[in-house]
Design a protein around this motif. Structure first.
Motif, PDB file in Angstrom:
ATOM      1  N   ALA A 265       0.595  -1.199   0.142  1.00  0.00           N
ATOM      2  CA  ALA A 265       0.456   0.173  -0.050  1.00  0.00           C
ATOM      3  C   ALA A 265       0.471   1.204   0.252  1.00  0.00           C
ATOM      4  N   LEU A 266       2.202   1.115   0.878  1.00  0.00           N
ATOM      5  CA  LEU A 266       2.916   2.284   0.568  1.00  0.00           C
ATOM      6  C   LEU A 266       3.273   2.820  -0.628  1.00  0.00           C
ATOM      7  N   VAL A 267       3.870   1.592  -1.404  1.00  0.00           N
ATOM      8  CA  VAL A 267       4.882   1.477  -2.727  1.00  0.00           C
ATOM      9  C   VAL A 267       3.673   1.763  -3.651  1.00  0.00           C
ATOM     10  N   THR A 268       2.967   1.595  -3.821  1.00  0.00           N
ATOM     11  CA  THR A 268       1.787   2.212  -4.289  1.00  0.00           C
ATOM     12  C   THR A 268       0.870   3.060  -4.362  1.00  0.00           C
ATOM     13  N   GLY A 269       0.636   3.500  -3.043  1.00  0.00           N
ATOM     14  CA  GLY A 269      -0.061   5.349  -2.438  1.00  0.00           C
ATOM     15  C   GLY A 269      -1.829   4.192  -2.862  1.00  0.00           C
ATOM     16  N   GLY A 270      -1.357   2.774  -2.184  1.00  0.00           N
ATOM     17  CA  GLY A 270      -2.820   2.298  -2.384  1.00  0.00           C
ATOM     18  C   GLY A 270      -3.400   2.127  -0.897  1.00  0.00           C
ATOM     19  N   ARG A 271      -4.149   0.904  -0.625  1.00  0.00           N
ATOM     20  CA  ARG A 271      -4.888   0.936   0.298  1.00  0.00           C
ATOM     21  C   ARG A 271      -5.360  -0.622   0.795  1.00  0.00           C
ATOM     22  N   VAL A 272      -4.264  -1.507   1.583  1.00  0.00           N
ATOM     23  CA  VAL A 272      -4.536  -2.705   1.471  1.00  0.00           C
ATOM     24  C   VAL A 272      -5.809  -3.045   3.607  1.00  0.00           C
ATOM     25  N   THR A 273      -6.344  -3.868   3.959  1.00  0.00           N
ATOM     26  CA  THR A 273      -6.815  -4.186   4.699  1.00  0.00           C
ATOM     27  C   THR A 273      -6.142  -4.970   5.594  1.00  0.00           C
ATOM     28  N   VAL A 274      -5.986  -5.878   6.357  1.00  0.00           N
ATOM     29  CA  VAL A 274      -5.780  -6.983   6.919  1.00  0.00           C
ATOM     30  C   VAL A 274      -5.970  -7.249   8.323  1.00  0.00           C
ATOM     31  N   GLY A 296       5.310   7.227   5.350  1.00  0.00           N
ATOM     32  CA  GLY A 296       3.720   7.862   4.305  1.00  0.00           C
ATOM     33  C   GLY A 296       2.789   7.859   4.620  1.00  0.00           C
ATOM     34  N   GLY A 297       2.475   6.369   5.300  1.00  0.00           N
ATOM     35  CA  GLY A 297       1.167   6.141   5.258  1.00  0.00           C
ATOM     36  C   GLY A 297      -0.066   6.560   6.581  1.00  0.00           C
ATOM     37  N   SER A 298      -0.983   5.895   6.597  1.00  0.00           N
ATOM     38  CA  SER A 298      -1.573   5.925   7.805  1.00  0.00           C
ATOM     39  C   SER A 298      -2.547   5.060   7.966  1.00  0.00           C
ATOM     40  N   CYS A 299      -3.478   5.150   9.098  1.00  0.00           N
ATOM     41  CA  CYS A 299      -3.563   3.295   9.509  1.00  0.00           C
ATOM     42  C   CYS A 299      -5.346   4.193   9.944  1.00  0.00           C
ATOM     43  N   GLU A 300      -5.792   2.782  10.163  1.00  0.00           N
ATOM     44  CA  GLU A 300      -6.926   2.868  10.943  1.00  0.00           C
ATOM     45  C   GLU A 300      -7.651   1.892  11.258  1.00  0.00           C
ATOM     46  N   LEU A 301      -7.859   1.166  12.876  1.00  0.00           N
ATOM     47  CA  LEU A 301      -7.767  -0.053  13.216  1.00  0.00           C
ATOM     48  C   LEU A 301      -9.375  -0.162  14.109  1.00  0.00           C
ATOM     49  N   THR A 302      -9.870  -0.572  12.617  1.00  0.00           N
ATOM     50  CA  THR A 302     -11.629  -1.287  13.223  1.00  0.00           C
ATOM     51  C   THR A 302     -12.224  -2.272  13.891  1.00  0.00           C
ATOM     52  N   GLU A 303     -13.655  -2.331  13.903  1.00  0.00           N
ATOM     53  CA  GLU A 303     -14.272  -4.267  14.218  1.00  0.00           C
ATOM     54  C   GLU A 303     -13.411  -5.260  12.915  1.00  0.00           C
ATOM     55  N   ARG A 304     -13.362  -4.496  11.610  1.00  0.00           N
ATOM     56  CA  ARG A 304     -12.532  -5.184  10.447  1.00  0.00           C
ATOM     57  C   ARG A 304     -11.642  -5.582  10.766  1.00  0.00           C
ATOM     58  N   GLY A 305     -10.322  -4.883  11.088  1.00  0.00           N
ATOM     59  CA  GLY A 305      -9.064  -5.101  10.769  1.00  0.00           C
ATOM     60  C   GLY A 305      -8.585  -3.514  10.855  1.00  0.00           C
ATOM     61  N   LEU A 306      -7.093  -4.370  10.419  1.00  0.00           N
ATOM     62  CA  LEU A 306      -6.553  -2.796  10.248  1.00  0.00           C
ATOM     63  C   LEU A 306      -6.812  -2.472   9.099  1.00  0.00           C
ATOM     64  N   GLY A 310      -1.552   4.294   1.649  1.00  0.00           N
ATOM     65  CA  GLY A 310      -0.368   5.169   1.074  1.00  0.00           C
ATOM     66  C   GLY A 310      -0.666   6.910   0.723  1.00  0.00           C
ATOM     67  N   SER A 311       0.268   6.826   1.426  1.00  0.00           N
ATOM     68  CA  SER A 311       0.549   8.571   0.022  1.00  0.00           C
ATOM     69  C   SER A 311       0.374   9.069  -1.376  1.00  0.00           C
ATOM     70  N   GLY A 312       1.339   7.411  -1.878  1.00  0.00           N
ATOM     71  CA  GLY A 312       2.422   7.673  -2.512  1.00  0.00           C
ATOM     72  C   GLY A 312       3.362   8.088  -2.678  1.00  0.00           C
TER      73      GLY A 312
END
Length: 459
Positions: A265-274, A296-306, A310-312
């Motif tokens: 996610a960081l390399v591609t400016g994308g999003r991955v949920t675990v 350079g990224g940001s994360c959110e921890l929810t009931e679904r996971g982390l 990435g910011s690009g």
């Protein structure tokens, strides 16, 4: 350090041409699975281990315990909720031969267990296992009353002459080269006649989260542990003799093995949920939330996971990785792609892991055109344009996943012996390409028709 020639086939690392958007289900934690197997084997009653990791390291541990007489039945849990192992303790016995492969947990955690067996237990493994330090465990067990034949090498191969019991008591060790020396003694200590008091005498102690994991799991199994984290004497751990309880334990996802997917996610400016990322854990991989955010990224921890986004851009970082050394290869891969230099410190002990990881990272990243310099306790990395080429893994699973991360941004990277990832992350190549091709709303990483375009050289 020698290049691997066991599996010379080259794997063309997929090169991403757009932002990753995927949900990746990461298999269970190796560190939790192997500690749980040891504790269950030493318990006074049967227990369940749900969602265990099935990888080379954990299957070696399970087979070693079976060889010593422990019953381990693989199937589904009593409620039909998925894969589970039923562990049935039994009297430990020899003669037996244990294959440790190149698994640090097996080669270090099981000699104390073998002291409790009735008869000799021989330990052997891969060629690299002969080079990894075991002196901390061997010397400590001798001081506690064990008889061990290792021709004074302080390493494999060796034979533990089990006497059915071990006196235990106080012992001083230098665990500067591996925190597993401490964990190895603590895990079996409840079965020692006097328990154990382990005093670390070295100047540094790497990977403290793994010792915290050991302590937490011992307490959950009913052991009484006095340790520095809860007001005990610094660098001293005491475990009282007691019976261990059989448990019904569900294994957390392996957060360190989530690293390459979050890095994507960081390399591609994308999003991955675990999914199922724990809100509280002793796993070192939880530090990725803070480290990758700083890069350079940001994360959110929810009931679904982390969910990590990435910011690009990838920023360099100055970080002490002493407590989370296993994350170093993946962080080094990102640092080689960053927009500013990085300094990774506190990881001199990585020279004694599956390979000399500091030398290996330096050689392989520089071989692609990078600028990496070894320091006394880490790496200095100055980003430079990279080009494709062969990335050798030295039979080290984290070298292989680090190469895959670089390959996302650099066309033409070929990973030698990607199969070594089976040590802790089975089916990594399929997981990786599945992440790149996946439908982001699908939990898992099977390839799909939707997703970003991905170049796959040689496919």
């Amino acid at each position: 350090m020698t290049e691997s020639s066991v599996h010379p086939a080259l794997w063309p690392a997929p090169h991403a041409t757009g932002a990753v958007d995927a949900t990746v289900t990461v298999p269970g934690s190796k560190s939790v699975t192997n500690r749980a197997l040891v504790l269950a084997a030493l318990s006074s009653e049967p227990g369940w281990l749900r969602r265990p990791l099935r990888s080379r390291d954990t299957l070696l541990m399970a087979q070693a315990l079976r060889t010593l007489g422990v019953g381990i039945e693989e199937g589904v849990g009593p409620d039909g909720s998925g894969e589970a192992w039923r562990i049935i303790p039994a009297g430990l016995h020899g003669p037996a031969t244990v294959d440790v492969g190149n698994a640090g947990t097996v080669m270090r955690f099981l000699p104390p267990v073998a002291c409790l067996a009735d008869g000799p237990v021989r330990f052997d493994g891969d060629a690299r296992s002969y080079e990894r330090p075991l002196h901390g465990v061997i010397d400590a067990l001798r001081a506690l009353g064990a008889r061990i034949d290792d021709d004074l090498r302080g390493a494999l191969p060796l034979t533990v002459h089990g006497a059915g019991a071990l006196d235990g008591g106080p012992v001083a060790i230098d665990a500067s080269s591996s925190s597993q020396f401490v964990s190895a003694l603590l895990l079996s200590a409840p079965r020692f006649n006097q328990g154990v008091e382990v005093r670390h005498t070295g100047s540094t102690l790497p990977s403290m989260p793994h010792i915290r994991m050991t302590v937490d799991m011992l307490r959950a199994a009913g052991a009484q542990v006095d340790e520095p984290e809860t007001g005990g004497e610094p660098n001293v751990w005491r475990v009282s003799p007691s019976a261990l309880l059989g448990r019904d334990l569900t294994v957390e996802p392996d957060l360190s093995n989530a690293q390459p997917f979050l890095a994507a996610a960081l390399v591609t400016g994308g999003r991955v949920t675990v999914p199922d990322w724990p809100t509280r854990t002793t796993q070192p991989g939880d530090a990725l939330r803070e480290i990758f955010t700083a890069m350079g990224g940001s994360c959110e921890l929810t009931e679904r996971g982390l969910t990590f986004t990435g910011s690009g851009r990838i920023h360099g970082i100055d970080v002490d990785l002493g407590e989370v050394g296993e994350l170093t290869p993946g962080i080094a891969a990102l640092a080689a792609l960053a927009d500013s230099p990085s300094t990774l410190s506190g990881v001199a002990h990585l020279r004694l892991h599956e390979t000399d990881r500091l030398a290996a990272l330096t050689k392989e990243i520089n071989g692609l055109g990078g600028d990496v310099t070894e320091t006394a306790d880490g790496l200095m990395i100055k980003p430079r344009p990279l080009q494709g080429g062969v990335f050798h893994t030295y039979d080290d699973h984290r070298m292989a996943t680090a190469a895959a991360v670089i390959g996302l941004a650099v066309p033409g990277v070929e990973v030698e012996n990607v199969a070594t990832t089976a040590k802790t992350l089975p089916d990594f190549p399929d997981l990786w390409t599945g992440m790149l091709d996946s439908d982001p709303d699908t939990v898992g990483v099977s390839p799909g028709a939707l997703g970003i375009p991905v170049e796959k050289p040689g496919a």
